[in-house]
Design an enzyme around this catalytic site. Structure first.
Site, PDB file in Angstrom:
ATOM      1  N   HIS A  79       7.017 -12.747  -5.207  1.00 48.78           N
ATOM      2  CA  HIS A  79       8.248 -12.274  -5.851  1.00 48.78           C
ATOM      3  C   HIS A  79       9.309 -13.337  -5.601  1.00 48.78           C
ATOM      4  O   HIS A  79       9.325 -13.959  -4.530  1.00 48.78           O
ATOM      5  CB  HIS A  79       8.800 -11.000  -5.201  1.00 48.78           C
TER       6      HIS A  79
ATOM      7  N   GLU B 199       2.155  -3.650 -14.176  1.00 47.23           N
ATOM      8  CA  GLU B 199       1.359  -3.046 -13.102  1.00 47.23           C
ATOM      9  C   GLU B 199       1.717  -1.560 -12.975  1.00 47.23           C
ATOM     10  O   GLU B 199       2.811  -1.222 -12.522  1.00 47.23           O
ATOM     11  CB  GLU B 199       1.657  -3.787 -11.789  1.00 47.23           C
TER      12      GLU B 199
ATOM     13  N   GLU C 170      -3.829  -1.942  -9.894  1.00 50.30           N
ATOM     14  CA  GLU C 170      -3.941  -1.914  -8.429  1.00 50.30           C
ATOM     15  C   GLU C 170      -4.636  -0.607  -8.050  1.00 50.30           C
ATOM     16  O   GLU C 170      -4.070   0.477  -8.216  1.00 50.30           O
ATOM     17  CB  GLU C 170      -2.536  -1.993  -7.797  1.00 50.30           C
TER      18      GLU C 170
ATOM     19  N   HIS D 193      -2.840   2.227  -6.390  1.00 53.50           N
ATOM     20  CA  HIS D 193      -1.956   2.980  -7.283  1.00 53.50           C
ATOM     21  C   HIS D 193      -2.774   3.973  -8.107  1.00 53.50           C
ATOM     22  O   HIS D 193      -2.330   5.094  -8.350  1.00 53.50           O
ATOM     23  CB  HIS D 193      -1.209   2.042  -8.235  1.00 53.50           C
TER      24      HIS D 193
ATOM     25  N   ASP E 166      -4.831  -6.157  -8.621  1.00 54.41           N
ATOM     26  CA  ASP E 166      -4.258  -6.251  -7.278  1.00 54.41           C
ATOM     27  C   ASP E 166      -5.256  -5.578  -6.344  1.00 54.41           C
ATOM     28  O   ASP E 166      -5.219  -4.360  -6.147  1.00 54.41           O
ATOM     29  CB  ASP E 166      -2.877  -5.563  -7.211  1.00 54.41           C
TER      30      ASP E 166
ATOM     31  N   ASP F 132       0.989   4.402  -0.689  1.00 55.25           N
ATOM     32  CA  ASP F 132       0.456   3.085  -1.019  1.00 55.25           C
ATOM     33  C   ASP F 132       0.297   2.291   0.284  1.00 55.25           C
ATOM     34  O   ASP F 132       1.220   1.600   0.696  1.00 55.25           O
ATOM     35  CB  ASP F 132       1.461   2.409  -1.972  1.00 55.25           C
TER      36      ASP F 132
ATOM     37  N   ASP G 237      -1.816  -0.105   0.924  1.00 54.44           N
ATOM     38  CA  ASP G 237      -2.114  -1.526   0.700  1.00 54.44           C
ATOM     39  C   ASP G 237      -3.092  -2.095   1.725  1.00 54.44           C
ATOM     40  O   ASP G 237      -2.805  -3.107   2.380  1.00 54.44           O
ATOM     41  CB  ASP G 237      -0.825  -2.357   0.709  1.00 54.44           C
TER      42      ASP G 237
HETATM   43  C1  XLS Z   1       3.995  -2.176  -5.060  1.00 58.15           C
HETATM   44  C2  XLS Z   1       3.387  -3.178  -5.931  1.00 58.15           C
HETATM   45  C3  XLS Z   1       3.991  -4.563  -5.828  1.00 58.15           C
HETATM   46  C4  XLS Z   1       3.613  -5.393  -7.019  1.00 58.15           C
HETATM   47  C5  XLS Z   1       4.463  -6.581  -7.229  1.00 58.15           C
HETATM   48  O1  XLS Z   1       3.472  -1.113  -4.829  1.00 58.15           O
HETATM   49  O2  XLS Z   1       2.014  -3.206  -5.709  1.00 58.15           O
HETATM   50  O3  XLS Z   1       3.614  -5.164  -4.636  1.00 58.15           O
HETATM   51  O4  XLS Z   1       2.283  -5.787  -6.966  1.00 58.15           O
HETATM   52  O5  XLS Z   1       5.793  -6.249  -7.371  1.00 58.15           O
HETATM   53 NI    NI Z   2       0.640  -4.636  -6.522  1.00 58.16          NI
HETATM   54 NI    NI Z   3       1.279  -1.443  -4.558  1.00 56.71          NI
END
Ligand code: XLS
Ligand code: NI
Ligand code: NI
Length: 457
Positions: free
Chosen positions: A122, A253, A289, A292, A317, A328, A330
């Site tokens: 970013h 996304e 992703e 998500h 992602d 989330d 991650d």
């Molecule tokens: C957040 C998103 C973010 C995007 C990029 O949940 O995954 O990380 O991938 O802004």
């Molecule tokens: Ni993402």
């Molecule tokens: Ni995310």
């Protein structure tokens, strides 16, 4: 100055006392392919052999791995209840340009040693925000000059960049969907710069993730106005991309919620419907992703399969979550069944380029060793390499595809062929049923399919 403090300063500045680049991960070399390595040897690939050819392409070309800047270089282990747990030795805790530049050098040492060919960021991950838009953009120019240099030196390319349109308080009510036109204009100005940087660094894609593009209450929200403003915002981006000759693929996304209660880009199908409704479907693809997707209440691979079905799967992602937590998280993808199903879809659509597999994933806040940064990525890359090997065999041998084909074989002739072509009428269907009577029961054989999948995993 003592030798020790000189070398500490050199380490912090990113240059060694004799002018050559400092090493930030001493003791960790280039990660090698060691197929016979033992169970606790985790700083080597046991399955990912970059140049090995699988179904006609190298593993590297199928997988197009990318490491992300925000989690891996800006993540400090914060959670809603806890303070940072992660303190990196190169980070002096300031938002200075010096610190930003040093961090960038660290990142490129990391990418090179790991062997990923791509990175993502970013705007606000890499350069500090200034007091004005002009100052912020100058910071970005300076940092991306260094990024360009490091990219040329290491051969690491930019999979995508994106704009952070969610962290600054000005975006608390949204960016492109903000009820205040002034904020929408600010977001557009920020994306304008983002596209220029994408062009400067030859980004292969550009991502929009609308963290605040949604609502917390329907009572204060005109949803149709917000959706149409978002569409116009995307149209401005398409126009500007063309105007400056930026060749990257634009991606949206999806995410159903978090931080907003409802996000407009709920899931792949919602985004596809939005893009088609507003005439944007030819200019965008989807960055799926899986964490998500799970938040949207679907299975891990659902959005991958749906987006791919519509020819809209642009990039992934690659992460996973903990469904028992429900946010989330991650996490790094470490489940071979998941990666097999993703790679099955990728192989069936003949690759993911110009997209890739971006690790939008962070080490747990309890994983505080420097080494954990490598172990997590190596493990996830190996997991995807296994997924690729399993999926390649599954697709090449064709047993499952043949079963699916048979399942739909009634559409090959007669009334089925007419339905499939869209030429059948209701009267014809009625006549067919009068002649043929009740349909015979046909088993869906789900368990057989699951056994076939497990044969390959
Ligand atoms: C957040 C998103 C973010 C995007 C990029 O949940 O995954 O990380 O991938 O802004
Ligand atoms: Ni993402
Ligand atoms: Ni995310």
């Amino acid at each position: 100055m003592s030798q020790e403090s000189k070398s500490k300063r050199a380490r912090l500045s990113g240059d060694s006392p004799n002018g050559s680049a400092a090493e930030f991960f001493p003791g960790i070399g280039k990660i090698e392919y060691k197929p016979g390595a033992g169970p606790t040897e985790v700083l080597c690939f046991k399955h990912y052999n970059a140049k090995e050819v699988i179904n006609g392409h190298s593993m590297e070309a199928w997988l197009r791995f990318s490491a992300c800047y925000w989690h891996t270089f800006r993540g400090v282990g914060l959670d809603p209840f806890g303070m940072p747990t992660i303190k990196r030795p190169w980070d002096d805790g300031t938002e200075s340009m010096d610190n930003a530049k040093r961090r960038l050098r660290v990142a490129f040492e990391f990418f090179s040693k790991l062997g990923v060919k791509y990175w993502t960021f970013h705007d606000r991950d890499v350069a500090p925000e200034g007091a004005t838009l002009e100052e912020t953009n100058r910071n970005l120019d300076e940092i991306t000059d260094l990024a360009k240099e490091l990219m040329a030196k290491t051969g690491v390319k930019l999979l995508w960049n994106t704009c952070n349109l969610f962290a600054n308080p000005r975006y608390m009510n949204g960016a492109a969907t903000n009820p205040d036109a002034h904020v929408v204009a600010y977001a557009a100005a920020q994306v304008k710069k983002g596209l220029e940087i994408g062009k400067k660094l030859d980004a292969e894609n550009f991502v929009f993730w609308g963290g605040r593009e949604g609502y917390n209450s329907l009572l204060n929200t005109d949803v149709m106005a917000e959706l149409s403003h978002a569409a116009n915002f995307f149209k401005m981006a398409v126009d500007y991309k063309k105007q400056i000759g930026f060749g990257g693929q634009l991606l949206i996304e999806p995410k159903p919620k978090e931080p907003t209660r409802h996000q407009y880009d709920y899931d792949a199908m919602t985004v596809i419907g939005f893009l088609k409704h507003f005439g944007l479907a030819d200019d965008f693809k989807i960055n799926v992703e899986p964490n998500h997707t799970m938040l949207a209440g679907h299975s891990y691979e659902h959005d991958i399969v749906m987006a791919s079905g519509f020819g809209m799967l642009g990039s992934i992602d690659s992460n996973t979550g903990s469904p028992d937590l429900g946010w989330d998280t991650d996490q790094f993808p470490m489940d071979v069944r998941d990666t097999t199903l993703v790679m099955k879809a990728v192989i069936e659509q003949n690759g993911i380029a110009p997209g890739g597999l971006n690790f939008d994933a962070k080490v747990r806040r309890e994983s505080t060793n420097l080494k954990d940064m490598f172990i997590s990525h190596v493990g996830a890359m190996d997991c995807f390499a296994r997924g690729l090997r399993c999926a390649a065999k599954l697709v090449a041998e064709g047993a499952m595809a043949k079963m699916v084909q048979n399942r739909y074989s009634s559409f090959n002739e007669g009334i089925g062929a007419k339905i499939a072509k869209g030429t059948a009428t209701m009267e014809e269907c009625e006549n067919y049923v009068k002649k043929m009577g009740e349909p015979k029961q046909i088993s869906g054989e789900q368990e057989k399919y699951e056994c076939v999948l497990n044969h390959y995993v």
